[in-house]
Design a protein around this motif. Structure first.
Motif, PDB file in Angstrom:
ATOM      1  N   GLU A 191     -17.860  30.298  15.779  1.00 12.63           N
ATOM      2  CA  GLU A 191     -17.497  29.972  14.396  1.00 12.63           C
ATOM      3  C   GLU A 191     -16.391  30.896  13.905  1.00 12.63           C
ATOM      4  O   GLU A 191     -15.437  30.468  13.245  1.00 12.63           O
ATOM      5  CB  GLU A 191     -18.717  30.085  13.478  1.00 12.63           C
ATOM      6  N   TYR A 192     -16.532  32.188  14.197  1.00 11.93           N
ATOM      7  CA  TYR A 192     -15.501  33.150  13.797  1.00 11.93           C
ATOM      8  C   TYR A 192     -14.172  32.810  14.483  1.00 11.93           C
ATOM      9  O   TYR A 192     -13.109  32.845  13.859  1.00 11.93           O
ATOM     10  CB  TYR A 192     -15.948  34.561  14.172  1.00 11.93           C
ATOM     11  N   ARG A 193     -14.236  32.466  15.759  1.00  8.50           N
ATOM     12  CA  ARG A 193     -13.021  32.120  16.514  1.00  8.50           C
ATOM     13  C   ARG A 193     -12.313  30.920  15.900  1.00  8.50           C
ATOM     14  O   ARG A 193     -11.093  30.934  15.693  1.00  8.50           O
ATOM     15  CB  ARG A 193     -13.404  31.839  17.968  1.00  8.50           C
ATOM     16  N   ASP A 194     -13.077  29.867  15.588  1.00  8.51           N
ATOM     17  CA  ASP A 194     -12.473  28.667  15.027  1.00  8.51           C
ATOM     18  C   ASP A 194     -11.951  28.906  13.618  1.00  8.51           C
ATOM     19  O   ASP A 194     -10.939  28.334  13.209  1.00  8.51           O
ATOM     20  CB  ASP A 194     -13.491  27.518  15.009  1.00  8.51           C
ATOM     21  N   GLY A 195     -12.642  29.738  12.844  1.00 13.26           N
ATOM     22  CA  GLY A 195     -12.237  29.985  11.460  1.00 13.26           C
ATOM     23  C   GLY A 195     -11.062  30.920  11.308  1.00 13.26           C
ATOM     24  O   GLY A 195     -10.410  30.935  10.266  1.00 13.26           O
ATOM     25  N   HIS A 196     -10.768  31.726  12.343  1.00 11.15           N
ATOM     26  CA  HIS A 196      -9.672  32.695  12.257  1.00 11.15           C
ATOM     27  C   HIS A 196      -8.532  32.367  13.216  1.00 11.15           C
ATOM     28  O   HIS A 196      -7.643  33.190  13.428  1.00 11.15           O
ATOM     29  CB  HIS A 196     -10.177  34.110  12.540  1.00 11.15           C
ATOM     30  N   GLY A 197      -8.550  31.175  13.802  1.00  9.34           N
ATOM     31  CA  GLY A 197      -7.468  30.815  14.710  1.00  9.34           C
ATOM     32  C   GLY A 197      -7.498  31.582  16.014  1.00  9.34           C
ATOM     33  O   GLY A 197      -6.455  31.802  16.632  1.00  9.34           O
ATOM     34  N   GLY A 198      -8.681  32.018  16.434  1.00  7.11           N
ATOM     35  CA  GLY A 198      -8.805  32.753  17.698  1.00  7.11           C
ATOM     36  C   GLY A 198      -8.875  34.258  17.487  1.00  7.11           C
ATOM     37  O   GLY A 198      -8.588  34.783  16.414  1.00  7.11           O
ATOM     38  N   PHE A 199      -9.297  34.954  18.542  1.00  7.36           N
ATOM     39  CA  PHE A 199      -9.358  36.415  18.529  1.00  7.36           C
ATOM     40  C   PHE A 199      -8.011  36.988  18.934  1.00  7.36           C
ATOM     41  O   PHE A 199      -7.386  36.522  19.891  1.00  7.36           O
ATOM     42  CB  PHE A 199     -10.440  36.915  19.506  1.00  7.36           C
ATOM     43  N   ARG A 200      -7.561  37.996  18.209  1.00  6.93           N
ATOM     44  CA  ARG A 200      -6.334  38.703  18.575  1.00  6.93           C
ATOM     45  C   ARG A 200      -6.627  39.969  19.367  1.00  6.93           C
ATOM     46  O   ARG A 200      -5.776  40.459  20.103  1.00  6.93           O
ATOM     47  CB  ARG A 200      -5.533  39.050  17.318  1.00  6.93           C
ATOM     48  N   ASN A 201      -7.833  40.510  19.208  1.00  5.53           N
ATOM     49  CA  ASN A 201      -8.243  41.679  19.977  1.00  5.53           C
ATOM     50  C   ASN A 201      -9.764  41.707  20.037  1.00  5.53           C
ATOM     51  O   ASN A 201     -10.458  41.073  19.222  1.00  5.53           O
ATOM     52  CB  ASN A 201      -7.695  42.985  19.372  1.00  5.53           C
ATOM     53  N   VAL A 202     -10.299  42.453  21.013  1.00 11.53           N
ATOM     54  CA  VAL A 202     -11.745  42.498  21.217  1.00 11.53           C
ATOM     55  C   VAL A 202     -12.445  43.175  20.040  1.00 11.53           C
ATOM     56  O   VAL A 202     -13.591  42.852  19.700  1.00 11.53           O
ATOM     57  CB  VAL A 202     -12.046  43.234  22.542  1.00 11.53           C
ATOM     58  N   GLU A 203     -11.756  44.109  19.359  1.00 13.27           N
ATOM     59  CA  GLU A 203     -12.371  44.853  18.263  1.00 13.27           C
ATOM     60  C   GLU A 203     -12.814  43.951  17.115  1.00 13.27           C
ATOM     61  O   GLU A 203     -13.646  44.346  16.292  1.00 13.27           O
ATOM     62  CB  GLU A 203     -11.398  45.915  17.739  1.00 13.27           C
ATOM     63  N   GLN A 204     -12.286  42.729  17.037  1.00  6.23           N
ATOM     64  CA  GLN A 204     -12.689  41.817  15.971  1.00  6.23           C
ATOM     65  C   GLN A 204     -14.151  41.407  16.071  1.00  6.23           C
ATOM     66  O   GLN A 204     -14.719  40.893  15.113  1.00  6.23           O
ATOM     67  CB  GLN A 204     -11.793  40.573  15.979  1.00  6.23           C
ATOM     68  N   LEU A 205     -14.774  41.641  17.228  1.00  7.64           N
ATOM     69  CA  LEU A 205     -16.206  41.344  17.353  1.00  7.64           C
ATOM     70  C   LEU A 205     -17.023  42.137  16.347  1.00  7.64           C
ATOM     71  O   LEU A 205     -18.099  41.695  15.925  1.00  7.64           O
ATOM     72  CB  LEU A 205     -16.678  41.662  18.785  1.00  7.64           C
ATOM     73  N   ARG A 206     -16.539  43.307  15.936  1.00  9.20           N
ATOM     74  CA  ARG A 206     -17.278  44.135  14.975  1.00  9.20           C
ATOM     75  C   ARG A 206     -17.418  43.445  13.623  1.00  9.20           C
ATOM     76  O   ARG A 206     -18.305  43.802  12.831  1.00  9.20           O
ATOM     77  CB  ARG A 206     -16.556  45.482  14.771  1.00  9.20           C
ATOM     78  N   GLU A 207     -16.545  42.483  13.331  1.00  6.86           N
ATOM     79  CA  GLU A 207     -16.581  41.801  12.041  1.00  6.86           C
ATOM     80  C   GLU A 207     -17.647  40.706  11.986  1.00  6.86           C
ATOM     81  O   GLU A 207     -17.859  40.115  10.942  1.00  6.86           O
ATOM     82  CB  GLU A 207     -15.206  41.193  11.742  1.00  6.86           C
ATOM     83  N   ILE A 208     -18.293  40.443  13.105  1.00  4.89           N
ATOM     84  CA  ILE A 208     -19.293  39.367  13.166  1.00  4.89           C
ATOM     85  C   ILE A 208     -20.667  39.945  12.875  1.00  4.89           C
ATOM     86  O   ILE A 208     -21.064  40.972  13.438  1.00  4.89           O
ATOM     87  CB  ILE A 208     -19.265  38.691  14.548  1.00  4.89           C
ATOM     88  N   SER A 209     -21.379  39.285  11.991  1.00  6.26           N
ATOM     89  CA  SER A 209     -22.724  39.732  11.633  1.00  6.26           C
ATOM     90  C   SER A 209     -23.644  39.707  12.854  1.00  6.26           C
ATOM     91  O   SER A 209     -23.675  38.718  13.597  1.00  6.26           O
ATOM     92  CB  SER A 209     -23.295  38.827  10.527  1.00  6.26           C
ATOM     93  N   GLY A 210     -24.374  40.791  13.079  1.00  6.12           N
ATOM     94  CA  GLY A 210     -25.295  40.870  14.205  1.00  6.12           C
ATOM     95  C   GLY A 210     -24.750  41.684  15.367  1.00  6.12           C
ATOM     96  O   GLY A 210     -25.477  41.934  16.334  1.00  6.12           O
ATOM     97  N   ILE A 211     -23.472  42.077  15.298  1.00  4.13           N
ATOM     98  CA  ILE A 211     -22.887  42.903  16.365  1.00  4.13           C
ATOM     99  C   ILE A 211     -22.644  44.297  15.800  1.00  4.13           C
ATOM    100  O   ILE A 211     -21.684  44.527  15.064  1.00  4.13           O
ATOM    101  CB  ILE A 211     -21.565  42.306  16.894  1.00  4.13           C
ATOM    102  N   GLY A 212     -23.563  45.195  16.118  1.00  3.71           N
ATOM    103  CA  GLY A 212     -23.430  46.574  15.683  1.00  3.71           C
ATOM    104  C   GLY A 212     -22.691  47.412  16.705  1.00  3.71           C
ATOM    105  O   GLY A 212     -22.184  46.903  17.710  1.00  3.71           O
ATOM    106  N   ASP A 213     -22.660  48.722  16.473  1.00  2.00           N
ATOM    107  CA  ASP A 213     -21.922  49.615  17.368  1.00  2.00           C
ATOM    108  C   ASP A 213     -22.485  49.578  18.790  1.00  2.00           C
ATOM    109  O   ASP A 213     -21.733  49.537  19.768  1.00  2.00           O
ATOM    110  CB  ASP A 213     -21.955  51.057  16.831  1.00  2.00           C
ATOM    111  N   ARG A 214     -23.812  49.613  18.894  1.00  2.00           N
ATOM    112  CA  ARG A 214     -24.423  49.650  20.220  1.00  2.00           C
ATOM    113  C   ARG A 214     -24.153  48.363  20.984  1.00  2.00           C
ATOM    114  O   ARG A 214     -23.779  48.397  22.168  1.00  2.00           O
ATOM    115  CB  ARG A 214     -25.923  49.890  20.099  1.00  2.00           C
ATOM    116  N   LYS A 215     -24.334  47.217  20.329  1.00  2.00           N
ATOM    117  CA  LYS A 215     -24.114  45.943  21.009  1.00  2.00           C
ATOM    118  C   LYS A 215     -22.642  45.769  21.361  1.00  2.00           C
ATOM    119  O   LYS A 215     -22.302  45.200  22.410  1.00  2.00           O
ATOM    120  CB  LYS A 215     -24.602  44.796  20.121  1.00  2.00           C
ATOM    121  N   TYR A 216     -21.767  46.261  20.499  1.00  2.00           N
ATOM    122  CA  TYR A 216     -20.333  46.162  20.790  1.00  2.00           C
ATOM    123  C   TYR A 216     -19.981  46.985  22.033  1.00  2.00           C
ATOM    124  O   TYR A 216     -19.183  46.526  22.863  1.00  2.00           O
ATOM    125  CB  TYR A 216     -19.527  46.641  19.584  1.00  2.00           C
ATOM    126  N   ARG A 217     -20.571  48.173  22.169  1.00  2.00           N
ATOM    127  CA  ARG A 217     -20.298  48.997  23.356  1.00  2.00           C
ATOM    128  C   ARG A 217     -20.755  48.290  24.622  1.00  2.00           C
ATOM    129  O   ARG A 217     -20.118  48.395  25.670  1.00  2.00           O
ATOM    130  CB  ARG A 217     -20.998  50.351  23.216  1.00  2.00           C
TER     131      ARG A 217
END
Length: 225
Positions: A191-217
């Motif tokens: 949903e985030y990908r479709d709403g923002h025209g795709g990911f520009r970098n991996v760090e954008q995963l942090r903006e998604i609800s449910g992905i905290g620091d530990r899960k992002y690592r």
């Protein structure tokens, strides 16, 4: 003596003298007004013509250049192939379409727009499992009529832990193979990908609800853009 004798005949008297003075005054005023109104009035000079005013302005009805589809064009899509800008996406449409090739469309366009720009599906063919409402991602390939979801990455290897998924092309089922990602979180990522025209970098995963620091690592080394 003759004039002196006739003097009383030419004497107007006091009332007649007043009338004569009044007539003379009116004549003087009328002559002054006439002389004032007869003066020539200066006419203003026309403003000089600005330099370069003869150059014609561009037509207000001019339209932008059409986008290129393979060897043809698609009206209103902006610049041609290879001339992408920040306001457009360039995708490759292939498969069972009338005119396969690279197409440039305005940013925010959907898969249905790309399919329409490619001339639609061939006779007897269908869009299959394509999600026609999905927003286009710059640089992606849309395969019409292929089995399986369009734009999917290569099949997931036998060992999911060894997979490095492209966040812009991975399917929800592939995203569920990432550490700590289930069906709900995979849906949020797409949903985030479709709403923002795709990911520009991996760090954008942090903006998604449910992905905290530990899960992002845990995820960051298993995904790319």
């Amino acid at each position: 003596m003759a004039v002196a004798a006739q003097g009383p005949m030419f004497d107007p008297g006091r009332p007649g003298l007043r009338v004569l003075l009044l007539v003379a005054l009116i004549a003087v005023v009328a002559g002054g007004v006439y002389a004032w109104r007869s003066q020539p009035e200066p006419e203003p000079l026309a403003p000089p013509t600005p330099a370069g005013s003869s150059l014609s302005a561009p037509s207000a009805g001019s339209s932008p250049r059409p986008a290129t589809v393979g060897g043809g064009t698609v009206g209103g899509a902006g610049a041609g192939v290879g001339g992408g800008t920040a306001g457009e996406v360039t995708v490759h449409v292939t498969g069972k379409v009338r005119r396969s090739g690279v197409i440039s469309l305005p940013a925010g366009s959907r898969v249905a727009d790309a399919l329409r720009a490619a001339g639609g599906t061939r006779e007897g063919a269908t869009a299959g499992s394509l999600n026609l409402a999905r927003r286009l991602v710059d640089g992606e390939q849309i395969t019409v009529g292929a089995s399986g979801p369009a734009g999917a990455a290569a099949p997931v290897p036998a060992d999911p832990a060894a997979a490095v998924l492209d966040l812009n092309t991975a399917t929800p089922q592939q995203l569920e193979q990432l550490p700590g990602v289930g069906e709900v979180l995979a849906h949020r990522i797409t949903e985030y990908r479709d709403g923002h025209g795709g990911f520009r970098n991996v760090e954008q995963l942090r903006e998604i609800s449910g992905i905290g620091d530990r899960k992002y690592r845990d995820m960051k080394d298993k995904v790319r853009v």
